[in-house]
Structure formats: C-alpha cells, structure tokens
Design a protein around this motif. Structure first.
Motif: not given
Length: 253
Positions: A38-65
C-alpha cells in the motif's frame, strides 16, 4: 536533463491509476508486506506524478535489486540468525526509511526553477545509490564477510553487528552504488560521467558514515532505529551530492 511531466490533475490521476493497477498485480510477489505494498503504491504515485515514468522506474530498479540481494544466501543467513525478518519482505517503515528523502527531492524537483532541477535530481540519485550500497554491503557482508570488524575501532566483531564492515561487504557496497548510479544514468535522471562518478562515490561514503553511526551512536540511543539511520544516510548522501555538484566541470545543465 530528465524531461518532467506536466503538473496537471489529469497527469496525477493517471499516476494514481497506473500505480494502483500495478500494485494490485504485484502483490503476490514476495517483496513487501501487504501494508508495504500500500505504501509502495503511495510512493509510486508520488514519483510518477513528480518525475514521470523514468524516475518511477529508477526506484523500481532499486527495489528489485535490493530484494534480490536480500534473498542471496537467505537460508544460511536465517540459520545464523542474520536474515531479515518476515522472510525478507519490506514493510512501510522500510519503504519510507529508504525513499522518504528521495521522494521529497522528487516533489521539489517538479516545482523548482529549471536551473535547480539538475541539482535536486543529483541528490535524488545519490540517496538511492547510498541506500542500495547499504543493502548490498549488509546482505553480502553478513553472509560472505570473512573478517568482520567494527568500523570505529577495527576490533573483530560477529557478522551483523551494528557498525561492522568487511572487505567483501565494502566491495559489495561499492557495487550496489555503481549499479544504482548506472540505472539513474541509463534512465536520464543524471547525465555525464563526472556526475555519475560523484553520485557513485557519495553512495559509498554515505554508507561508511552510516556504519560509523551504527557503531558509535545507534547502540546508545534507542530512537535511532534502523529506519531512522537509513533516512539519515540517504539525507547525507543527497546533501553531499548537491554540495559537490557545483565543483563539477562542465557544469550541469
């Protein structure tokens, strides 16, 4: 520079809908607790909203690694009593301990003058480079570190001790910082090798500083939980990167 999305209600509604859908599909993955998702969804929304899909994907890469390295040697770490709780699943406190500083910088970036945006993005990138460096160093060091010492005294201590380091763990920290920096560069969050070298180096320095805090202060001050220390580490990395960026040549733009 990273192309920023338009800051209008339609874009933010789309960010909310996309992240709600993705979180709904991803919940079965053994990465986060239900509350963590749930909190990841909030985080993802804030990142996509502010930086777009590239900034969002950077943090997804962090989470995956970070999740992948946590699972390395997990059975042995569990036998030694060194494994992360909840089978390595992260909760809300882990989400925000790792990403709060980066999220604040992302929100500032989309509202800042164009001249300030590269500086804030450098801090954003450095905060996640430092956190992945910490995760890599901790998870690999406590499983494969052969000679673990306290960073403040170099006295031998058991693996998993707060403030403990090893050659293997330090090398892993450098690897984690480099990988996160490369991801940030590939997605256009940061540009140029001088800035990449700065961000990668700051990630390692902040991780070593976090070990100093763990060895000297965390054991004495109960309010210094791992999540608070993580937040301080990412803040230090971001501030260091932003303070040093003006010294780069050529300047950012």
């Amino acid at each position: 520079m990273l192309p920023l999305p338009p800051q209008d209600p339609l874009h933010w509604l789309a960010a909310l809908a996309i992240n709600g859908l993705l979180i709904g599909l991803a919940q079965r993955l053994p990465l986060l607790t239900p509350a963590g998702w749930v909190h990841a969804g909030v985080l993802g929304t804030l990142l996509w909203g502010s930086l777009g899909w590239r900034g969002w994907l950077a943090v997804v890469v962090y989470l995956a690694l970070g999740s992948a390295v946590t699972k390395l040697g997990f059975r042995r770490k569990r036998e030694l009593g060194l494994a992360e709780g909840r089978e390595g699943r992260r909760g809300p406190e882990n989400v925000w301990g790792s990403a709060l500083v980066g999220t604040v910088l992302a929100l500032l970036t989309c509202r800042a003058p164009a001249a300030m945006q590269p500086l804030l993005l450098a801090g954003f990138a450095a905060s996640f480079a430092a956190k992945l460096a910490d995760t890599f160093g901790s998870e690999i060091g406590k499983r494969w570190g052969r000679h673990t010492v306290l960073i403040t005294s170099l006295r031998p201590v058991p693996p998993g001790t707060e403030g403990a380091i090893s050659l293997e763990g330090t090398a892993a920290s450098l690897l984690g910082s480099v990988l996160m920096t490369l991801a940030m560069g590939a997605l256009g969050v940061i540009r140029g090798w001088p800035l990449a070298a700065l961000v990668g180096g700051v990630g390692l320095v902040a991780t070593l500083a976090e070990s100093v805090v763990g060895a000297s202060l965390q054991r004495h001050w109960r309010w210094l939980s791992n999540e608070v220390v993580n937040g301080l580490q990412t803040l230090l990395a971001a501030l260091l990167a932003m303070a040093l960026v003006p010294w780069l040549s050529p300047p950012l733009g």
